[in-house]
Scaffold this active site. Structure first.
Site, short mmCIF file in Angstrom:
data_model
loop_
_atom_site.label_atom_id
_atom_site.label_comp_id
_atom_site.label_asym_id
_atom_site.label_seq_id
_atom_site.Cartn_x
_atom_site.Cartn_y
_atom_site.Cartn_z
N GLU A 140 0.96 -1.07 0.17
CA GLU A 140 0.06 0.18 0.25
C GLU A 140 1.24 1.76 0.37
O GLU A 140 0.49 2.19 0.83
CB GLU A 140 -1.00 0.12 1.15
CG GLU A 140 -1.86 -0.82 1.07
CD GLU A 140 -2.55 -0.80 -0.06
OE1 GLU A 140 -2.75 -0.04 -1.58
OE2 GLU A 140 -3.99 -1.76 -0.10
N HIS A 143 -12.81 -1.69 2.88
CA HIS A 143 -11.65 -2.02 2.95
C HIS A 143 -11.38 -1.54 4.25
O HIS A 143 -11.37 -3.00 5.20
CB HIS A 143 -11.36 -1.33 2.14
CG HIS A 143 -9.32 -2.22 2.37
ND1 HIS A 143 -8.76 -1.34 1.34
CD2 HIS A 143 -8.67 -2.15 3.36
CE1 HIS A 143 -7.44 -1.77 1.58
NE2 HIS A 143 -7.12 -2.09 2.16
N TYR A 177 -17.58 13.94 19.99
CA TYR A 177 -15.74 13.42 19.47
C TYR A 177 -14.97 13.94 18.49
O TYR A 177 -13.83 13.66 18.12
CB TYR A 177 -15.64 13.03 20.79
CG TYR A 177 -16.53 13.30 22.02
CD1 TYR A 177 -15.43 13.92 22.76
CD2 TYR A 177 -17.32 12.63 22.54
CE1 TYR A 177 -16.33 14.64 23.67
CE2 TYR A 177 -17.66 13.22 23.52
CZ TYR A 177 -17.53 13.76 24.21
OH TYR A 177 -18.67 13.96 25.58
ZN LIG Z 1 -5.88 -2.80 3.80
#
Ligand SMILES: [Zn+2]
Length: 221
Positions: free
Chosen positions: A83, A169, A129
């Site tokens: 990634e 994801h 928050y």
């Molecule tokens: Zn991932």
């Protein structure tokens, strides 16, 4: 690209390993999922492929160009997470970003599989928050994990954000420090958990309250 000096590398590498252990201790990183990076100037350190965030060691972190993702030097036996393009996309987009956290934390993943709550945020502002600590959390369209297409899906999310859900994801959060990036990820996971617990008839904070909080805390909604 200027290489990291050894003292800076040690400091950043130890912080990255520490944040990885904390993410696992909070059940934010099932299995070997998730990846982290931290940047100093033009160079970033990235967690390796296939290693759980609780098992990181400073020597096995990859040094890469924070804009291009190119390896800083030959690093035998070190393979960065697939990634890398996702992280470099955030560093290019937000020059003040110094750390990026990507996690498959369970409740954020569940929210990443739902219709977004609104056009500005996938997760509703049920408590103050999320608005105070993170701001809106938009949804980026699906892209195959580890591809340039996934990184390019961020281009389809206009405007400012500290955290984003990647459809089907997980979550992606950035900060000016590693602790700040992890804190944003924790807040997103908690907000998703609250929203799931509260169910579909939960009342979001009124829009004027959200606007006032975002203004007061310098976030975007
Ligand atoms: Zn991932």
């Amino acid at each position: 690209m200027r290489p990291l000096d050894p003292a800076t590398r040690d400091l950043l590498a130890n912080s990255l390993c520490d944040v990885g252990r904390r993410a696992v201790a909070m059940n934010l990183s099932p299995g070997a999922s998730g990846n982290l990076s931290v940047r100093d100037g033009a160079t970033m350190l990235m967690t390796p492929s296939g290693v759980g965030l609780g098992e990181l060691s400073p020597a096995r972190l990859a040094a890469l160009d924070a804009r291009s993702g190119e390896p800083a030097k030959q690093q035998p036996g070190v393979r960065p997470s697939k990634e890398v393009p996702l992280h470099t996309a955030l560093y290019r987009r937000f020059p003040e970003a110094a750390a990026v956290v990507h996690l498959h934390s369970p409740q954020a993943v569940a929210y990443a599989c739902k219709q977004p709550w609104s056009s500005v945020s996938a997760i509703p502002p049920l408590t103050p928050y999320l608005v105070m600590r993170v701001g809106r959390v938009p949804l980026a369209p699906y892209g195959t994990p580890g591809t340039d297409r996934l990184a390019a899906s961020l281009d389809e999310v206009p405007g400012q954000f500290r955290a984003v859900l990647l459809a089907h994801h997980g979550l992606l959060a950035w900060g000016t420090t590693l602790d700040g990036a992890l804190d944003a990820a924790v807040e997103v996971e908690e907000a998703a958990r609250t929203a799931l617990l509260a169910g579909p008839d939960a009342q979001p904070l009124p829009t004027p309250e959200v606007t006032a909080l975002a203004q007061q805390y310098g976030t975007t909604w």
